[in-house]
Design a protein around this motif. Structure first.
Motif, PDB file in Angstrom:
ATOM      1  N   ASN A 123      41.671  41.780  52.429  1.00 53.02           N
ATOM      2  CA  ASN A 123      41.736  41.093  51.128  1.00 53.02           C
ATOM      3  C   ASN A 123      42.889  40.082  51.163  1.00 53.02           C
ATOM      4  OD1 ASN A 123      44.110  42.725  50.710  1.00 53.02           O
ATOM      5  ND2 ASN A 123      42.757  44.381  50.071  1.00 53.02           N
ATOM      6  N   ILE A 200      44.936  28.173  42.834  1.00 52.15           N
ATOM      7  CA  ILE A 200      44.381  28.185  41.470  1.00 52.15           C
ATOM      8  C   ILE A 200      44.859  29.490  40.844  1.00 52.15           C
ATOM      9  CG2 ILE A 200      42.234  28.401  40.135  1.00 52.15           C
ATOM     10  CD1 ILE A 200      40.940  26.587  42.291  1.00 52.15           C
ATOM     11  N   ALA A 229      43.285  33.151  46.723  1.00 51.41           N
ATOM     12  CA  ALA A 229      42.285  34.147  46.302  1.00 51.41           C
ATOM     13  C   ALA A 229      41.271  33.542  45.335  1.00 51.41           C
ATOM     14  CB  ALA A 229      42.973  35.350  45.660  1.00 51.41           C
ATOM     15  N   GLN A 230      41.728  32.613  44.480  1.00 48.58           N
ATOM     16  CA  GLN A 230      40.814  32.038  43.478  1.00 48.58           C
ATOM     17  C   GLN A 230      40.146  30.755  43.951  1.00 48.58           C
ATOM     18  OE1 GLN A 230      39.731  33.508  40.933  1.00 48.58           O
ATOM     19  NE2 GLN A 230      41.196  35.184  40.769  1.00 48.58           N
ATOM     20  N   LYS A 253      35.446  37.192  46.039  1.00 50.71           N
ATOM     21  CA  LYS A 253      35.459  36.578  44.696  1.00 50.71           C
ATOM     22  C   LYS A 253      34.437  35.440  44.684  1.00 50.71           C
ATOM     23  CE  LYS A 253      40.266  37.847  43.742  1.00 50.71           C
ATOM     24  NZ  LYS A 253      40.092  38.792  42.640  1.00 50.71           N
TER      25      LYS A 253
HETATM   26  C1  LIG Z   1      45.596  34.721  42.670  1.00 43.75           C
HETATM   27  C2  LIG Z   1      45.224  36.071  43.199  1.00 43.75           C
HETATM   28  N1  LIG Z   1      45.876  36.562  44.256  1.00 43.75           N
HETATM   29  C3  LIG Z   1      45.579  37.755  44.793  1.00 43.75           C
HETATM   30  C4  LIG Z   1      44.573  38.538  44.259  1.00 43.75           C
HETATM   31  C5  LIG Z   1      44.252  39.836  44.901  1.00 43.75           C
HETATM   32  O1  LIG Z   1      43.094  39.647  45.666  1.00 43.75           O
HETATM   33  P1  LIG Z   1      42.591  40.754  46.692  1.00 43.75           P
HETATM   34  O2  LIG Z   1      41.921  41.794  45.902  1.00 43.75           O
HETATM   35  O3  LIG Z   1      41.656  40.000  47.610  1.00 43.75           O
HETATM   36  O4  LIG Z   1      43.764  41.254  47.418  1.00 43.75           O
HETATM   37  C6  LIG Z   1      43.867  38.078  43.143  1.00 43.75           C
HETATM   38  C7  LIG Z   1      42.814  38.897  42.527  1.00 43.75           C
HETATM   39  O5  LIG Z   1      42.375  38.679  41.417  1.00 43.75           O
HETATM   40  C8  LIG Z   1      44.193  36.811  42.604  1.00 43.75           C
HETATM   41  O6  LIG Z   1      43.549  36.318  41.548  1.00 43.75           O
END
Ligand SMILES: Cc1ncc(COP(=O)(O)O)c(C=O)c1O
Length: 424
Positions: A123, A200, A229-230, A253
């Motif tokens: 992730n 973002i 991530a976004q 996502k």
């Molecule tokens: C900006 C941002 N960073 C990190 C994450 C965490 O993502 P992950 O579940 O892939 O670790 C999110 C999840 O909503 C996010 O919006």
């Protein structure tokens, strides 16, 4: 028994079934499937059949799902690819590690970088942890982050504050988007070692000037660490152009990939300069236990130690094929158009305050708004339980707001239902 279950599965997933039966070659054959049914990449935006695209998703039409920024549903072809890859690997009693190579290439093509600069992670958070640990920061070093970071982007740095005594400098972001570069720049000191920002934001879908931030970092000998991530799957990302030191993202996502997939980009030059954080089988270019010697691979993939879940990695490749076939530009336009429509309708209501920047330069496929005078987080629960509309409540930064994700598979009808329910 296996054959029976498999046939049943294929029948239930007729479209995706077109490409089944090809075992672990599926990653490649997804292209054939998509070319036949969803090849809109080279077509005009008006020719894209968004209804046909919606048909590729399993979740019921009665479920008004507007929360891709939290979790993107996977299309049938991704689910089938995972399933079929798992069957094929289990038949061979193989972990299939070598099959990940093609997936690194697909990610690298999508992001316009070298495949050796890409590691597949579980992730985005895992990527950010690797970044934070690899910099070897010391007591008193400063890291700039923003008030709109997700816990996954911020926690790895707060842990270093707690464990090592680094200083975390919090920049209060400007919600219009205009002032952010200047605000970040003002907080740089001689001790600043890294700047950590979302491409973002998860709160209001505001874009940050990541290219300019990366340039600022280079000029000041600071590491630029971007949380994507976004952005992966929502907008086109050209990492050659942005030129950051690190960029991490989620597959689950906006890319609509398998849950438990992400990536970390590390600039080539840094692979030689910084040690890996985790090592094990596949991290080495040479290894001799008797001589107590280990040479690291000169590739970001040295972080992909040990046995991995190859079917979901192949599924990640399939998600990339899926969105590329529709066309990343079309996907970005679709999200923007849906958001513009929603904004236009919401601002007609007196009690609504839209928080996401209006300027196209700074907004994205996320729209965050607040209904004045109420607890929006409570109202969010009501939307979900009473109306089957799934948004995300935004408690971060005390915003007391509601976030709508306008993904490419969402429809104007779904937005109309939301608009109607907000009866004020
Ligand atoms: C900006 C941002 N960073 C990190 C994450 C965490 O993502 P992950 O579940 O892939 O670790 C999110 C999840 O909503 C996010 O919006």
């Amino acid at each position: 028994m296996r054959e029976y279950s498999r046939r049943k599965f294929l029948k239930k997933n007729a479209l995706g079934g077109l490409c089944l039966g090809a075992g672990i070659q599926l990653g490649a054959n997804n292209g054939l499937f998509a070319q036949k049914h969803l090849n809109f990449r080279d077509k005009h935006y008006d020719e894209v059949n968004w209804d046909a695209i919606r048909e590729e998703f399993i979740f019921p039409k009665t479920f008004n799902y507007l929360n891709t920024a939290s979790l993107g549903p996977s299309p049938k072809v991704v689910v089938n690819t995972i399933y079929e890859s798992m069957l094929s690997l289990e038949e061979k009693c193989s972990h299939g590690h070598h099959l990940a190579k093609r997936m690194h290439q697909k990610l690298a093509e999508l992001l316009n970088v070298d495949e050796n600069e890409i590691a597949i992670t579980r992730n985005a958070t895992e990527g950010m942890n690797i970044i934070a640990q690899s910099l070897k920061l010391k007591i008193g070093d400063e890291v700039i982050i923003t008030t709109h970071e997700h816990v996954g982007g911020a926690a790895p740095w707060l842990a270093l504050k707690k464990e090592l005594g680094i200083r975390v400098v919090l920049v209060d972001l400007d919600e219009t988007g205009q002032e952010n570069l200047r605000r970040i720049q003002q907080r740089i000191t001689k001790r600043t070692k890294a700047i950590v920002v979302s491409h973002i934001t998860c709160t209001t879908g505001m874009r940050l000037p990541v290219k300019e931030i990366a340039t600022l970092c280079r000029e000041n000998n600071i590491y630029s660490c971007i949380d994507g991530a976004q952005s992966l799957g929502m907008i086109s990302i050209d990492l050659k152009d942005i030129n950051p030191d690190f960029y991490t993202g989620s597959g689950h996502k906006w890319l609509c990939g398998p849950k438990g997939t992400g990536f970390l980009y590390t600039k080539k030059e840094l692979l030689e300069k910084l040690p890996p954080v985790f090592v094990g089988a596949y991290s080495d270019s040479s290894y001799d236990l008797n001589k107590l010697e280990l040479t690291y691979r000169n590739s970001a993939q040295r972080e992909e130690y040990g046995t991995r879940n190859t079917p979901i990695i192949i599924g990640l490749g399939s998600a990339i094929d899926f969105i590329k076939t529709i066309g990343t530009e079309h996907i970005e336009s679709r999200g923007n158009k849906l958001c513009e429509y929603l904004r236009k309708e919401l601002i007609k209501k007196k009690k609504i305050e839209v928080i996401t920047p209006e300027d196209k330069k700074w907004n994205s496929s996320i729209l965050t708004f607040r209904i004045k005078g109420i607890n929006n987080l409570e109202f969010n629960k009501e939307l979900n339980t009473k109306h089957g509309i799934r948004l995300r409540g935004i408690y971060e930064n005390n915003l007391n707001a509601l976030r709508v994700s306008c993904a490419f598979f969402n429809t104007y009808k779904e937005l109309d239902e939301l608009i109607k329910v907000i009866d004020i």
